[in-house]
Structures are given as C-alpha cells and as structure tokens.
Design an enzyme around this catalytic site. Structure first.
Site, PDB file in Angstrom:
ATOM      1  N   GLU A  72      -1.737  -5.401   8.590  1.00 52.51           N
ATOM      2  CA  GLU A  72      -0.959  -4.876   9.714  1.00 52.51           C
ATOM      3  C   GLU A  72      -1.658  -5.147  11.039  1.00 52.51           C
ATOM      4  OE1 GLU A  72      -0.121  -0.715   9.043  1.00 52.51           O
ATOM      5  OE2 GLU A  72       0.771  -1.116   7.073  1.00 52.51           O
ATOM      6  N   ASP A 118       0.842  -1.203   0.000  1.00 55.21           N
ATOM      7  CA  ASP A 118       0.000   0.000   0.000  1.00 55.21           C
ATOM      8  C   ASP A 118       0.877   1.254   0.000  1.00 55.21           C
ATOM      9  OD1 ASP A 118       0.859  -0.222   2.594  1.00 55.21           O
ATOM     10  OD2 ASP A 118      -1.120  -0.048   3.515  1.00 55.21           O
ATOM     11  N   SER A 119       2.211   1.055  -0.025  1.00 56.94           N
ATOM     12  CA  SER A 119       3.130   2.165  -0.285  1.00 56.94           C
ATOM     13  C   SER A 119       2.868   2.726  -1.683  1.00 56.94           C
ATOM     14  CB  SER A 119       4.589   1.707  -0.150  1.00 56.94           C
ATOM     15  OG  SER A 119       4.810   0.502  -0.869  1.00 56.94           O
ATOM     16  N   GLU A 155       8.958  -4.235  10.656  1.00 58.64           N
ATOM     17  CA  GLU A 155       9.450  -2.969  10.111  1.00 58.64           C
ATOM     18  C   GLU A 155      10.032  -2.084  11.206  1.00 58.64           C
ATOM     19  OE1 GLU A 155       6.777  -1.036   7.389  1.00 58.64           O
ATOM     20  OE2 GLU A 155       8.012   0.784   7.286  1.00 58.64           O
ATOM     21  N   ASP A 166      -1.099  -5.969  -0.180  1.00 59.58           N
ATOM     22  CA  ASP A 166      -1.491  -5.319   1.076  1.00 59.58           C
ATOM     23  C   ASP A 166      -2.989  -5.063   1.101  1.00 59.58           C
ATOM     24  OD1 ASP A 166       0.517  -4.930   2.947  1.00 59.58           O
ATOM     25  OD2 ASP A 166       1.324  -3.166   1.917  1.00 59.58           O
ATOM     26  N   LYS A 205      -1.492  -9.326   2.758  1.00 61.28           N
ATOM     27  CA  LYS A 205      -0.744  -8.907   3.954  1.00 61.28           C
ATOM     28  C   LYS A 205      -1.599  -7.886   4.688  1.00 61.28           C
ATOM     29  CE  LYS A 205       3.121  -6.075   3.855  1.00 61.28           C
ATOM     30  NZ  LYS A 205       2.682  -4.936   4.661  1.00 61.28           N
TER      31      LYS A 205
END
Ligand code: KIV
Length: 272
Positions: free
Chosen positions: A123, A52-53, A190, A91, A121
């Site tokens: 978070e 999602d960057s 991270e 993401d 993925k």
C-alpha cells in the site's frame, strides 16, 4: 470478443498487461487457504490475492494491522499449493516494508521463497517508493494499492470514500504515475469516485483493478468471504453478495446437530 485468457495455462503479469490492451476485464478475488483457492482456480479466476484482509476474515481482528509476515506466508503457501493457473499475489503485511527498503526487500524475498507465490502487493505511493525500487530491482513483481489503504486506518480514522477533494485526487494520480513509472505491474484502487478511477485507468498504462472504484477500470477484486456472504457485518455499497453462505452453513450445522441428537446420523448405510 474471444477471451484472451481462455486457453492460457498460467496467468502472468504479462497476460494481465495484454488483457488491458485488448480490453478483457480481469477478475480477481481473495483466498487464504488451499480448499477455497482450488475452487477459485478451477472456476477460472485470473488473479488470487492472498490479502491481509485475512487478518479480519480469518483471524477475527478488527483491522489488517496485526497480521504477521509468518502468518501471511502460511496463508500464501496454502493458496500457492492449490493454484495452477491464476496469478497469486500476496499482501505485504503492515510494518514489513514501510520502515526501510532493506527490510522491505527481505520481507518480499521471504514471501516469494517460502510461499511459492508470483508477486507481492503493498500500500502507498511516494512514501514507499524506495522500498518499491529495491524490491523491483530484485526481480519481484509488485502490485500497488492506492485510495483507501486499510493499513493506514489509524491515520484517517474512517473507512469513508477517499480522494473526494481535488487535492487528494491530484495526489492519487501522481502516486499512480510513480508506481507505474517505477515498474509495478498493476494497481488496486480502493473506494474512490468512479470518475477518478476511470481517469487513472485511461492515463496509466498498467492494469488498474478496482474495489469500490466503479466499472471503468481494467478489472475488479472482492474479498471472497464478503462476496460469498460468509461475513455479515460488512456491507458497503460496492459489495455484491453472490450467496448467503453464513445462513446456508448455519442451516447445515443445525440439521447435523439435530441428526446427531435424534440418532438419525449415522444410519445403517453410514456405518461398518
Ligand atoms: O487485503 C485485501 O483483501 C485487499 C483487497 C481489499 C484489495 O487488499
């Protein structure tokens, strides 16, 4: 050591697990489009993350929060069309899995159905456990993400190193166990102290991929546009730049502009 993955036609989550067991490091990069994904896959990258960057490097937002599910599916399907060998992970964007586990499952199903990717993925640890359980029960592989979790930037306020206190480190280790026990196939750590990442990598049986988490993990991930030097404004200590593509592309574009304006381009061989 013979790299396990050299003759592998398709990297799966099981291959990553075997790589951890055999001590072969996992190389992972982000990609968001067909052309770059084809280059990465051709070079033999093990895992491509449609991160999602994309919200930052593709769309120019200042955080990962604004990117939508439809936009992630667009990027992911472009990547999946290019990739034959690498494992493709997508993401789950902010707001598509934290609310309730039913919504999380339908978001994950849309990603898998509409993009052709291999896994998702997301978070967080304990706080998203219910969503994780429901997505996994549908047979969708999940990679977790702990430490600096950019979707929670407004909670923390800064992008500084995470889990530097004993209490935070203890919580991170507990979350890593929750993800592993639930059945996630890997975890991204991270921006945490290298010593803590090494401890998690030893304790947890699934592959641990680091970004700013030192070398004693099972693999590394970087944002493609950062490691190629396309982005310029972002230069944390953990980032190794392999190119300065910003300057190289700018130079090529300047030369093109001059060639057009001076009538050097096109020449006689470049016309019909
Ligand atoms: O979105 C992303 O690119 C990521 C990596 C930084 C791991 O999550």
């Amino acid at each position: 050591m013979t790299p396990l993955t050299r003759n592998i036609q398709k990297v799966t989550t099981h291959v990553l697990q075997e790589m951890k067991l055999q001590g072969e490091k996992i190389a992972m990069l982000t990609a968001y489009d067909y052309s770059f994904a084809k280059i990465l896959d051709g070079a033999g990258i093990d895992v491509i993350l449609v991160g999602d960057s994309a919200s930052n490097v593709m769309a120019g937002h200042t955080s990962t929060l604004p990117i939508t599910l439809n936009e992630m599916i667009y990027h992911a399907s472009s990547v999946a069309r290019a990739v034959k060998r690498a494992l493709v992970i997508v993401d789950m964007p902010f707001g598509t899995y934290q609310g309730n586990s039913k919504e999380a499952l339908s978001s994950a199903i849309r990603i898998m159905k509409e993009s052709g990717a291999d896994a998702v993925k997301l978070e967080g640890g304990k706080e998203v456990q219910e969503s994780i359980d429901r997505i996994l029960s549908a047979g969708i592989p999940i990679m977790g993400h702990l430490g600096l979790t950019p979707q929670s930037i407004h909670k923390f306020g800064t992008y500084v190193v995470r889990a530097t206190t004993d209490a935070e480190a203890t919580r991170l280790i507990a979350d890593a166990h929750i993800l592993s026990d639930a059945g996630c196939f890997g975890i991204v750590l991270e921006k945490i102290p290298a010593k803590l990442a090494a401890q998690v990598t030893k304790e947890i049986k699934i592959p641990i991929i680091g970004i700013g988490a030192g070398r004693e993990v099972d693999g590394q991930v970087l944002v493609l546009h950062d490691m190629l030097g396309i982005t310029q404004e972002f230069s944390p200590r953990f980032l190794r730049r392999y190119h300065n593509l910003y300057e190289e592309i700018k130079g090529s574009v300047s030369t093109y502009i001059n060639d057009v304006k001076s009538l050097d381009f096109p020449n006689e061989r470049e016309q019909y």
